[in-house]
Design an enzyme around this catalytic site. Structure first.
Site, short mmCIF file in Angstrom:
data_model
loop_
_atom_site.label_atom_id
_atom_site.label_comp_id
_atom_site.label_asym_id
_atom_site.label_seq_id
_atom_site.Cartn_x
_atom_site.Cartn_y
_atom_site.Cartn_z
N ASP A 277 -7.62 6.33 -1.37
CA ASP A 277 -7.20 7.60 -2.38
C ASP A 277 -6.91 8.47 -2.33
O ASP A 277 -5.95 8.67 -1.45
CB ASP A 277 -9.01 7.67 -3.25
CG ASP A 277 -9.01 6.81 -4.61
OD1 ASP A 277 -8.01 7.55 -5.21
OD2 ASP A 277 -9.28 6.19 -5.06
N HIS A 300 -3.15 7.86 -2.30
CA HIS A 300 -2.73 8.10 -3.55
C HIS A 300 -1.69 9.71 -4.06
O HIS A 300 -2.28 9.98 -5.11
CB HIS A 300 -3.79 8.15 -5.11
CG HIS A 300 -4.51 6.14 -4.85
ND1 HIS A 300 -5.25 5.81 -6.01
CD2 HIS A 300 -4.02 5.12 -3.87
CE1 HIS A 300 -5.61 4.44 -5.76
NE2 HIS A 300 -4.72 4.47 -4.43
#
Ligand SMILES: *[C@@H]1O[C@H](CO)[C@@H](O)[C@H](O)[C@H]1NC(C)=O
Ligand SMILES: *[C@@H]1O[C@H](CO)[C@@H](O)[C@H](O)[C@H]1NC(C)=O
Ligand SMILES: *[C@@H]1O[C@H](CO)[C@@H](O)[C@H](O)[C@H]1NC(C)=O
Ligand SMILES: *[C@@H]1O[C@H](CO)[C@@H](O)[C@H](O)[C@H]1NC(C)=O
Ligand SMILES: *[C@@H]1O[C@H](CO)[C@@H](O)[C@H](O)[C@H]1NC(C)=O
Length: 473
Positions: A277, A300
């Site tokens: 993430d 991310h």
């Protein structure tokens, strides 16, 4: 006569100087002797109590600090407090005992020795302690591998530092969250609904969490395979993160690298972050955050938010993100807010960001949503004063995507020196998209569609937007 008198006064003066020098030498000697005697005591103590390491003499829990070294501080080796270091026995109590001992001594160090593995159950290391406490991690800390063996009351985090001050974690060792079991529950993860079915506990522990802690440094260590976030700061202030490595596999869902919430005055530098993430996630209540010289990816990217979930208030300001390299991330520099929130994001700058195959290098998403469709609301976290400067490299899907609220546009969003080429690996769009975004763009700008993406002006809107910012004062 005159000469004689001045000679005698000179003689007298010299005598005085000699006497003074002799006296002070004696006192320095005395002090030296006293100090060296103290040193002897320490070394003798060390020799007698630590014999041949491995804590063979150490009663458990040790009634006295195990040994000292040097004048800088006392050393509290977990082995001297009964830890086995075999990766199987539960060494939690030894760690807590070493911590409690060290906590009472200024400049003390809790030592996790090299080449050994210490299985640690979820626990809290509590402050406040005496100043200049360190946790030296040279070996490996292992979390319980079975998700089922975690007490349900401790699902929030694994190692919890609470109310610590003036504290450092350092060393060449590893903190291993052994998250494999937790991620495999992601077989049940519903990508469409972005949620777990009710039968699977959706709560997963963060590896290291600091709560309400000030003046904390985390340096040099590796943090890997956390079930969820790797390093989290909550209600804290004065944080320095330097030269750390964070990694978990690309398919580990929701594993943020560093997560900041209600935390101010932070410097994050010279670190490598590769997770499933966000590399760095900056949440509500954060200000004065400086993130630089980070290698990020996969993951991310670096994010502010999601902010304003469930109509909540969010305030984020004074954020500098610069000198970043991002490889194979889904997003690059991103701000995301939910519909319906209140508060403000202001004074944010992303600069000198090199991207390699990043899907969406520049993104503001004020329609962030965990379902397929979320309702739009008139209220929104206001975004004003966001600079993207010197962002270059290759993108996968879209070079610039700025989706601001229908009702409160973003203002003072500046795009300067953006040079993004489509990656040959993907079939992305050349088109920059800006919705309700006011600001300036300045060349060079590639692709050229960035040039007329932003709306100019917006002075009136800015004043309206500022009036929405009251919750942050
Ligand atoms: C040295 O130690 C003795 C006894 O502990 C003490 O009386 C003396 O004042 C000390 N001297 C210095 C110079 O610190
Ligand atoms: C603790 O505070 C002192 C004094 O401000 C500072 O010199 C020292 O570096 C700090 N130590 C840690 C571990 O933050
Ligand atoms: C960074 O950390 C590693 C150990 O993890 C250490 O070997 C290295 O010296 C550190 N570098 C700096 C600049 O402190
Ligand atoms: C913006 O944030 C930076 C970094 O925290 C700070 O130095 C600067 O003073 C802020 N600017 C304004 C106008 O508040
Ligand atoms: C919310 O607004 C956006 C932007 O105008 C629009 O694309 C989207 O369809 C709207 N969503 C709903 C559920 O109406």
């Amino acid at each position: 006569m005159k000469r004689n008198r001045s000679f005698s006064s000179l003689f007298f003066l010299s005598l005085l100087v000699i006497v003074f020098v002799t006296l002070s030498t004696v006192s320095v000697e005395a002090r030296k002797t006293n100090t060296s005697r103290k040193f002897h005591k320490r070394h003798n103590h060390k020799d007698s109590s630590n014999g041949n390491g491995r804590g063979s003499h150490s009663p458990y829990p040790a009634p006295t600090p195990p040994h000292y070294y040097g004048p800088q501080g006392s050393l509290f080796d977990v082995l001297s407090f009964g830890a086995k270091g075999n990766g199987v026995s539960d060494d939690s109590e030894a760690l807590v005992a070493a911590w409690k001992g060290a906590c009472k001594v200024a400049g003390a160090t809790v030592k996790i020795p090299a080449q050994l593995k210490f299985l640690i159950k979820p626990l809290t290391l509590l402050g406040p302690c005496m100043p200049d406490l360190s946790l030296q991690i040279d070996g490996t800390l292992l979390a319980p591998p079975e998700a089922s063996s975690w007490p349900t009351s401790s699902l929030f985090q694994w190692i919890n530092f609470k109310w610590v001050q003036n504290f450092t974690i350092k060393g060449s060792g590893t903190v291993d969250g052994q998250g494999y079991n937790w991620w495999s529950s992601s077989e049940f993860y519903d990508i469409q609904k972005k949620s777990y079915p009710k039968t699977i506990p959706s709560m997963k522990p963060t590896a290291i969490r600091f709560y309400s802690s000030n003046i904390v440094t985390v340096r040099d260590i590796r943090i890997i395979n956390s079930p969820l976030c790797h390093l989290k700061f909550d209600n804290s202030k004065g944080i320095e993160i330097d030269n750390i490595t964070i990694s978990s596999p690309e398919n580990s869902p929701n594993t943020d690298g560093i997560h900041l919430q209600n935390t101010q005055d932070v410097e994050i530098q010279r670190s490598i972050i590769a997770t499933g993430d966000d590399c760095v996630s900056i949440q509500t209540g954060c200000s004065n955050i400086h993130v630089h010289h980070i290698n990020c990816g996969p993951g991310h990217g670096i994010s502010l938010g999601g902010l304003g979930k469930d109509k909540s208030a969010a305030c984020v300001s004074d954020i500098i993100v610069e000198d970043i390299s991002m490889k194979n991330t889904l997003y690059g520099a991103r701000i995301k807010t939910w519909q319906g929130g209140i508060g403000m994001v202001k004074n944010v700058s992303f600069s000198r960001i090199q991207v390699y195959d990043v899907m969406f290098p520049i993104m503001i998403d004020q329609y962030y949503c965990d379902k397929q469709i979320c309702n739009n609301h008139t209220s929104s976290v206001v975004i004003s004063g966001v600079k993207f400067d010197q962002i270059s490299g290759t993108f996968g899907m879209q070079p610039v995507h700025l989706a601001c609220s229908n009702f409160i546009p973003c203002t003072d969003v500046d795009l300067t020196d953006i040079q993004l080429s489509p990656s040959p690996k993907y079939k992305g769009l050349q088109q920059a998209v800006c919705w309700n975004s006011y600001g300036k763009s300045q060349g060079p700008l590639l692709p050229s569609s960035i040039d007329d993406c932003l709306r100019s002006g917006g002075g009136l809107i800015k004043r309206i937007a500022r009036s929405h910012d009251r919750v942050c004062y």
